[in-house]
Scaffold this active site. Structure first.
Site, PDB file in Angstrom:
ATOM      1  CG  ASN A   1       2.032   3.034  -5.558  1.00 21.52           C
ATOM      2  OD1 ASN A   1       1.535   2.000  -5.111  1.00 21.52           O
ATOM      3  ND2 ASN A   1       3.088   3.627  -5.000  1.00 21.52           N
TER       4      ASN A   1
ATOM      5  CD  GLU B   1       4.559   5.968   0.266  1.00 20.81           C
ATOM      6  OE1 GLU B   1       4.034   4.880  -0.028  1.00 20.81           O
ATOM      7  OE2 GLU B   1       4.098   7.064  -0.100  1.00 20.81           O
TER       8      GLU B   1
ATOM      9  N   GLY C   1       2.112  12.810  -1.764  1.00 24.22           N
ATOM     10  CA  GLY C   1       1.014  12.881  -0.803  1.00 24.22           C
ATOM     11  C   GLY C   1       0.866  14.234  -0.132  1.00 24.22           C
TER      12      GLY C   1
ATOM     13  CD  GLU D   1       6.770   8.168  -7.050  1.00 25.94           C
ATOM     14  OE1 GLU D   1       5.634   8.352  -7.473  1.00 25.94           O
ATOM     15  OE2 GLU D   1       7.024   7.398  -6.117  1.00 25.94           O
TER      16      GLU D   1
ATOM     17  CG  HIS E   1       7.201   4.199  -3.381  1.00 23.19           C
ATOM     18  ND1 HIS E   1       7.016   4.964  -2.255  1.00 23.19           N
ATOM     19  CD2 HIS E   1       6.403   4.742  -4.339  1.00 23.19           C
ATOM     20  CE1 HIS E   1       6.129   5.917  -2.517  1.00 23.19           C
ATOM     21  NE2 HIS E   1       5.748   5.809  -3.779  1.00 23.19           N
TER      22      HIS E   1
ATOM     23  CE  LYS F   1       1.810   6.117  -2.649  1.00 21.96           C
ATOM     24  NZ  LYS F   1       2.297   7.371  -2.118  1.00 21.96           N
TER      25      LYS F   1
ATOM     26  CB  SER G   1       1.014  16.114  -5.422  1.00 22.33           C
ATOM     27  OG  SER G   1       1.234  15.832  -4.057  1.00 22.33           O
TER      28      SER G   1
HETATM   29  P1  13P Z   1       0.666  10.845  -4.588  1.00 22.50           P
HETATM   30  O1  13P Z   1       0.194  10.926  -6.014  1.00 22.50           O
HETATM   31  O2  13P Z   1      -0.411  10.488  -3.610  1.00 22.50           O
HETATM   32  O3  13P Z   1       1.438  12.071  -4.195  1.00 22.50           O
HETATM   33  O4  13P Z   1       1.705   9.621  -4.496  1.00 22.50           O
HETATM   34  C1  13P Z   1       2.723   9.524  -5.433  1.00 22.50           C
HETATM   35  C2  13P Z   1       3.387   8.225  -5.269  1.00 22.50           C
HETATM   36  O5  13P Z   1       4.020   7.957  -4.274  1.00 22.50           O
HETATM   37  C3  13P Z   1       3.242   7.241  -6.363  1.00 22.50           C
HETATM   38  O6  13P Z   1       4.111   6.184  -6.214  1.00 22.50           O
END
Ligand code: 13P
Length: 244
Positions: A7, A95, A169, A163, A93, A9, A206
């Site tokens: 992803n 976010e 992150g 997740e 997601h 982002k 992560s």
């Molecule tokens: P990270 O791997 O940067 O923690 O992000 C995970 C994520 O949100 C994938 O959709």
């Protein structure tokens, strides 16, 4: 089969994507390797990246409108994503839930639009740190699943990504044991909602080349949704190759 989905982002430039794609093309995955790669790409690069689609590479979007068409400035419909031949789309997601007011009701509507357009939805669910600390993980996941999947077409494939928000992150992945326990629970919930069958559930939060082998070793974990570590082709390939 293990799914390794990156992803991106709101990252990457056209130049970075060219380098990424070159590195990925150069890497020779073992023939018949039981891995499906995927990249969730920012909208503006989707058409270019669709050249990378193959029997082991899916290209998809990170978001979709909950409306069909019309006066929704800035939005992209599921029909448009299907029209340019994409494979999948992320939905829900954390976010988007936290920063863009995406409720379970909206997530449910988006899922429905994806299904109507024969796109594979990758539904993201997960608890916050506060919910985790209070021992509410299972209740939160169960509520998200039942609301997000309400009334969807049970005959169509979906992928769920677990997740935990506190692992995204942060460099602090959930432990392999916790992932196993939680994904087992999610699959039981999916049995109840969608009927007993093989469900595909990924872990995200992560994931990196140092922890991917341990996370993916467990049979119950069908793959990984990778954020930061998917921005670098070598790290993404390392994670994918930890499957074999
Ligand atoms: P990270 O791997 O940067 O923690 O992000 C995970 C994520 O949100 C994938 O959709």
């Amino acid at each position: 089969m293990k799914y390794i989905i990156g992803n991106w982002k709101m990252n990457m430039t056209a130049g970075e994507i060219v380098n990424f794609s070159k590195a990925l093309r150069k890497y020779k995955f073992p023939k018949h390797s039981d891995v499906m790669l995927g990249l969730a790409v920012p909208y503006v690069y989707l058409l270019g990246m669709s050249k990378m689609q193959s029997s082991m590479m899916m290209i998809g979007a990170q978001n979709v409108s909950n409306h069909d068409k019309g006066a929704y400035t800035g939005e992209i419909s599921a029909n448009m994503l299907a029209d340019v031949g994409l494979d999948f789309c992320l939905v829900g997601h954390s976010e988007r839930r936290a920063m863009f007011g995406e409720t379970d009701e909206i997530v449910n509507q988006k899922l429905e639009k994806l299904q109507e357009n024969e796109l594979l939805p990758i539904l993201c669910i997960g608890e916050t740190l506060e919910q985790y600390d209070k021992g509410q993980t299972k209740a939160v996941l169960s509520a998200q699943l039942s609301k997000d999947l309400e009334g969807i077409d049970k005959s169509k494939q979906i992928i769920v990504a677990y997740e935990p928000v506190w692992a995204i992150g942060t460099g602090k992945s959930a432990s392999a044991d916790l992932i196993k326990e939680t994904i087992t629970f999610i699959k039981q919930e999916l049995d109840k909602i969608l009927g007993k069958r093989e469900h595909i559930v990924l872990y995200g939060g992560s994931v990196n080349p140092a922890n991917s082998a341990e996370i993916l070793r467990n049979e119950i974990v069908d793959g990984a949704l990778v954020g930061g570590a998917s921005l670098d082709a070598d790290r993404f390939i390392q994670i994918a190759s930890s499957v074999f």
